[in-house]
Write a protein that holds these residues in place. Structure first.
Motif, short mmCIF file in Angstrom:
data_model
loop_
_atom_site.label_atom_id
_atom_site.label_comp_id
_atom_site.label_asym_id
_atom_site.label_seq_id
_atom_site.Cartn_x
_atom_site.Cartn_y
_atom_site.Cartn_z
N GLY A 1 4.14 -35.88 -26.01
CA GLY A 1 5.17 -36.81 -26.46
C GLY A 1 6.17 -36.17 -27.41
N LEU A 2 7.31 -36.80 -27.55
CA LEU A 2 8.41 -36.25 -28.35
C LEU A 2 8.63 -37.07 -29.61
N PHE A 3 8.90 -36.36 -30.70
CA PHE A 3 9.21 -36.98 -31.99
C PHE A 3 10.63 -36.58 -32.35
N ALA A 4 11.51 -37.55 -32.51
CA ALA A 4 12.90 -37.30 -32.87
C ALA A 4 13.14 -37.76 -34.31
N ALA B 1 16.44 -32.66 -46.67
CA ALA B 1 15.44 -31.63 -46.39
C ALA B 1 15.60 -31.07 -44.98
N ASP B 2 15.11 -29.85 -44.79
CA ASP B 2 14.97 -29.29 -43.45
C ASP B 2 13.61 -29.72 -42.93
N TRP B 3 13.62 -30.61 -41.95
CA TRP B 3 12.36 -31.15 -41.46
C TRP B 3 11.65 -30.22 -40.50
N GLY B 4 12.31 -29.14 -40.07
CA GLY B 4 11.70 -28.20 -39.13
C GLY B 4 10.38 -27.64 -39.63
N PRO B 5 10.35 -26.98 -40.80
CA PRO B 5 9.08 -26.44 -41.30
C PRO B 5 8.00 -27.50 -41.52
N MET B 6 8.39 -28.68 -41.97
CA MET B 6 7.40 -29.73 -42.17
C MET B 6 6.83 -30.22 -40.84
N GLU C 1 11.49 -28.18 -30.61
CA GLU C 1 12.15 -27.70 -29.39
C GLU C 1 13.66 -27.67 -29.51
N GLY C 2 14.20 -28.31 -30.51
CA GLY C 2 15.65 -28.29 -30.67
C GLY C 2 16.07 -28.88 -31.99
N ARG C 3 17.20 -28.40 -32.47
CA ARG C 3 17.81 -28.97 -33.67
C ARG C 3 19.30 -29.00 -33.43
N ARG C 4 19.93 -30.07 -33.85
CA ARG C 4 21.36 -30.22 -33.62
C ARG C 4 22.00 -30.87 -34.84
N THR C 5 23.18 -30.39 -35.19
CA THR C 5 23.98 -31.01 -36.24
C THR C 5 25.27 -31.54 -35.62
N ALA D 1 14.12 -32.35 -32.63
CA ALA D 1 13.30 -32.81 -31.51
C ALA D 1 12.03 -31.98 -31.50
N ALA D 2 10.89 -32.62 -31.72
CA ALA D 2 9.62 -31.92 -31.86
C ALA D 2 8.59 -32.47 -30.87
N ARG D 3 7.86 -31.55 -30.27
CA ARG D 3 6.87 -31.93 -29.26
C ARG D 3 5.47 -31.87 -29.85
#
Length: 286
Positions: free
Chosen positions: A150-153, A196-201, A210-214, A282-284
């Protein structure tokens, strides 16, 4: 919700009444930013449309209805701490004939145990996670919630939108930035994860990003009459938060903008715009 940072449509903490006009602000936010929300949903890395979706911190339903529009076979569980906002969302769903596709759940996302939210294919959290006292715990809960694969946005604004030109108003240029600086100082300790940058968390919580967009938001006020009402509602809330930190001349100038009957009303200006940035991760679940 943090009154100094009233940016969005989906929130986790606020009172059940709406004496401060937050519901109106959330509705206007949804209307003005609708195209940008739709573009973010279209960008998500999904091979097939999800059938079960959870909207965390749904507010009055901006994300919920965008999700229903984008994914016509989906059912959405809308989660928020505010009973009043959930009632408003439910009324909208009924008015649009969508009540069978929406379930509302009142819950505080900082609680250690969440109610049963099913096993969604997609979890959407827009402008809600930065309000959490324990975001790592919430991210772990989302991972357990999601169906395998599943995907978490996660969507956040870079800051509450700016509406006025930098040289406005004429007698107090830069007023809007000073208002934001004042509220930022006052509220920093209450929302330390804002910006915050949610990527590392997300990675630490067991997701693969899987992706980041601004996305830059720059909407001219002439495109929508709702921009003026959005600016008015937003600056009213900022005044409530910043009043004690603003100088007398700035406060007087702000009150002139907020006086809808006066000649300097923000509703009379023809140079308004909505300027900010939206970030999406977008995180899987892996």
């Amino acid at each position: 919700m943090n009154p100094a940072h009233p940016h969005t449509h989906q929130h986790v903490r606020h009172d059940n009444d709406d004496s401060d006009g937050l519901a109106e602000l959330l509705d206007l936010d949804a209307e003005v930013l609708a195209e940008h929300t739709a573009s973010l949903l279209a960008w998500l890395p999904l091979d097939t449309g999800p059938r079960q979706v959870v909207d965390l911190g749904c507010g009055t339903g901006a994300g919920t209805f965008a999700l229903l529009d984008r994914f016509p076979d989906a059912y959405v569980t809308a989660v928020d701490a505010s009973a009043a906002h959930l009632r408003r969302l439910r009324a909208k769903a009924c008015a649009r004939g969508l009540e069978e596709r929406v379930r509302t759940v009142q819950a505080d996302l900082d609680d250690t145990a969440w109610p049963d939210l099913g096993t969604p294919d997609l979890v959407w959290a827009s402008a809600s996670l930065h309000h959490l006292a324990h975001p790592g715990r919430a991210l772990a809960a989302v991972r357990e919630l999601l169906a395998p694969g599943g995907l978490f946005a996660v969507v956040e604004l870079a800051g509450f939108p700016r509406f006025l030109p930098e040289d406005a108003p004429g007698d107090r240029p830069g007023l809007e930035e000073r208002c934001h600086a004042a509220t930022d100082r006052l509220q920093a300790e209450h929302t330390p994860h804002r910006g915050a940058d949610w990527g590392p968390m997300l990675t630490a919580a067991g997701f693969t990003v899987e992706g980041r967009r601004t996305v830059a938001v720059d909407i001219e006020g002439t495109r929508s009459e709702a921009v003026g009402r959005y600016a008015l509602a937003g600056l009213r809330r900022i005044r409530g938060a910043a009043a004690t930190a603003l100088g007398a001349e700035d406060l007087t100038a702000l009150d002139r903008l907020l006086d809808t009957t006066g000649p300097h009303s923000i509703l009379r200006r023809d140079d308004l715009a909505v300027r900010t940035e939206r970030m999406v991760w977008a995180a899987r679940r892996t």
